[in-house]
Design an enzyme around this catalytic site. Sequence first.
Site, short mmCIF file in Angstrom:
data_model
loop_
_atom_site.label_atom_id
_atom_site.label_comp_id
_atom_site.label_asym_id
_atom_site.label_seq_id
_atom_site.Cartn_x
_atom_site.Cartn_y
_atom_site.Cartn_z
N SER A 156 25.32 9.18 62.78
CA SER A 156 23.83 9.54 63.87
C SER A 156 22.92 8.81 62.80
O SER A 156 22.59 7.75 62.87
CB SER A 156 23.90 11.38 63.63
OG SER A 156 22.77 11.60 64.63
N HIS B 192 29.17 16.28 68.27
CA HIS B 192 28.61 15.75 67.61
C HIS B 192 28.86 15.67 65.96
O HIS B 192 28.12 14.79 65.11
CB HIS B 192 27.00 15.40 67.57
CG HIS B 192 25.96 14.41 66.80
ND1 HIS B 192 25.96 13.21 66.96
CD2 HIS B 192 24.92 14.49 65.70
CE1 HIS B 192 25.48 12.59 66.88
NE2 HIS B 192 24.87 13.35 65.74
N ASP C 258 29.56 14.79 73.02
CA ASP C 258 28.04 14.98 72.12
C ASP C 258 27.33 15.44 72.62
O ASP C 258 26.90 15.16 73.34
CB ASP C 258 27.87 13.22 71.40
CG ASP C 258 27.43 13.87 70.54
OD1 ASP C 258 26.81 14.40 70.32
OD2 ASP C 258 27.44 12.97 69.77
N1 LIG Z 1 19.95 21.17 63.35
C1 LIG Z 1 20.12 20.78 64.30
C2 LIG Z 1 21.07 19.67 63.92
C3 LIG Z 1 21.70 19.76 62.90
C4 LIG Z 1 23.22 18.48 62.90
O1 LIG Z 1 23.68 18.16 64.36
N2 LIG Z 1 22.76 17.15 61.98
C5 LIG Z 1 23.98 16.40 62.31
C6 LIG Z 1 23.31 14.79 62.09
S1 LIG Z 1 22.29 14.66 63.81
C7 LIG Z 1 22.03 13.31 63.19
O2 LIG Z 1 21.41 12.73 62.69
C8 LIG Z 1 24.78 16.57 61.42
O3 LIG Z 1 25.25 15.80 60.60
N3 LIG Z 1 24.75 17.79 60.34
C9 LIG Z 1 25.51 18.41 59.04
C10 LIG Z 1 26.79 18.90 59.23
O4 LIG Z 1 27.52 19.18 58.29
O5 LIG Z 1 27.11 19.01 60.76
C11 LIG Z 1 19.90 21.46 65.47
O6 LIG Z 1 20.05 22.87 65.10
O7 LIG Z 1 20.86 21.44 66.28
#
Ligand SMILES: N[C@@H](CCC(=O)N[C@@H](CSC=O)C(=O)NCC(=O)O)C(=O)O
Length: 278
Positions: free
Chosen positions: A147, A256, A223
């Site tokens: 991402s 995602h 995603d």
């Molecule tokens: N807080 C957000 C969601 C944040 C999210 O999905 N972060 C992803 C990376 S997104 C792009 O860089 C991630 O890897 N999160 C860590 C995990 O443990 O999944 C929302 O509210 O949508």
Amino acid sequence: MERLSEHACFGGTQGFYRHDSEVIGLPMKFGVYLPPQAAKGPVPVLVYLAGLTCTEETFAIKAHAQEHAARHGLMLVTPDTSPRGTGVAGADAAWDFGDGAGFYLDATQAPWAQRWRMATYVTLELQSIVAREFPADTARTGLFGHSMGGHGALTLALRNPGLYRSVSAIAPIAAPSQCPWGHKAFSGYLGDDRAAWAAHDATELVKSGAKAPPLLVDQGLADKFLAEQLHPHLFEEACRAAGQPLTLRRHEGCDHGYYFIQTVVGDHMAHHAKQLSA
Ligand SMILES: N[C@@H](CCC(=O)N[C@@H](CSC=O)C(=O)NCC(=O)O)C(=O)O
């Protein structure tokens, strides 16, 4: 460098460390997985750049990559995603800008420019610490990410030819100048100059002739960020037009998150192992 914790893992060691970063001007944390082969001598290094809201621990805990790293004899290095504890007003106001959202670039705009220097941190300072403190063959370094970190992997490789011998990305923000996450980050960190944005946009870099090693990119078709934020088709078109080798795989039903990363991480490790041993 201070050792925070170490854990035996698949015959090697998963560790977490803190050091005083000269580039950032504050302490920074990172993780290192040492495969069993590192007990006998230097091993190739694979740096993973995580996404928005992540830390140096996220990939180490959630991706289940250590088993693959142990099999291939790869060291895994996982930096944090931004400076922390900066005292900059508003740094923790949003999850997609500021803390946990460094976008792997060197900011040019106040108040971010002093600390948000993740490009120099990852490409120079962290690289030299790993070379000094661990049995690392840094002439064989690969880079991948997810991402925001996929954007970082593609852009840092395209901007620093020869530094990374293997490159891949999972669900990268592939054309940040054309999505809300990128608009917010680039206008905040880089200002309004679109030419400055293009210099940190993987699609625009490929269009302008920048080259990287043959790329592997994986994208889930379920995603929730795909349509609005990621735009892999624009990167694919740019690579095709420029002759940049790219394998872009689309996966039905995958989202995602880290279950998708677990699903494809073995293929990414094999991709890097093959190119780093060539
Ligand atoms: N807080 C957000 C969601 C944040 C999210 O999905 N972060 C992803 C990376 S997104 C792009 O860089 C991630 O890897 N999160 C860590 C995990 O443990 O999944 C929302 O509210 O949508």
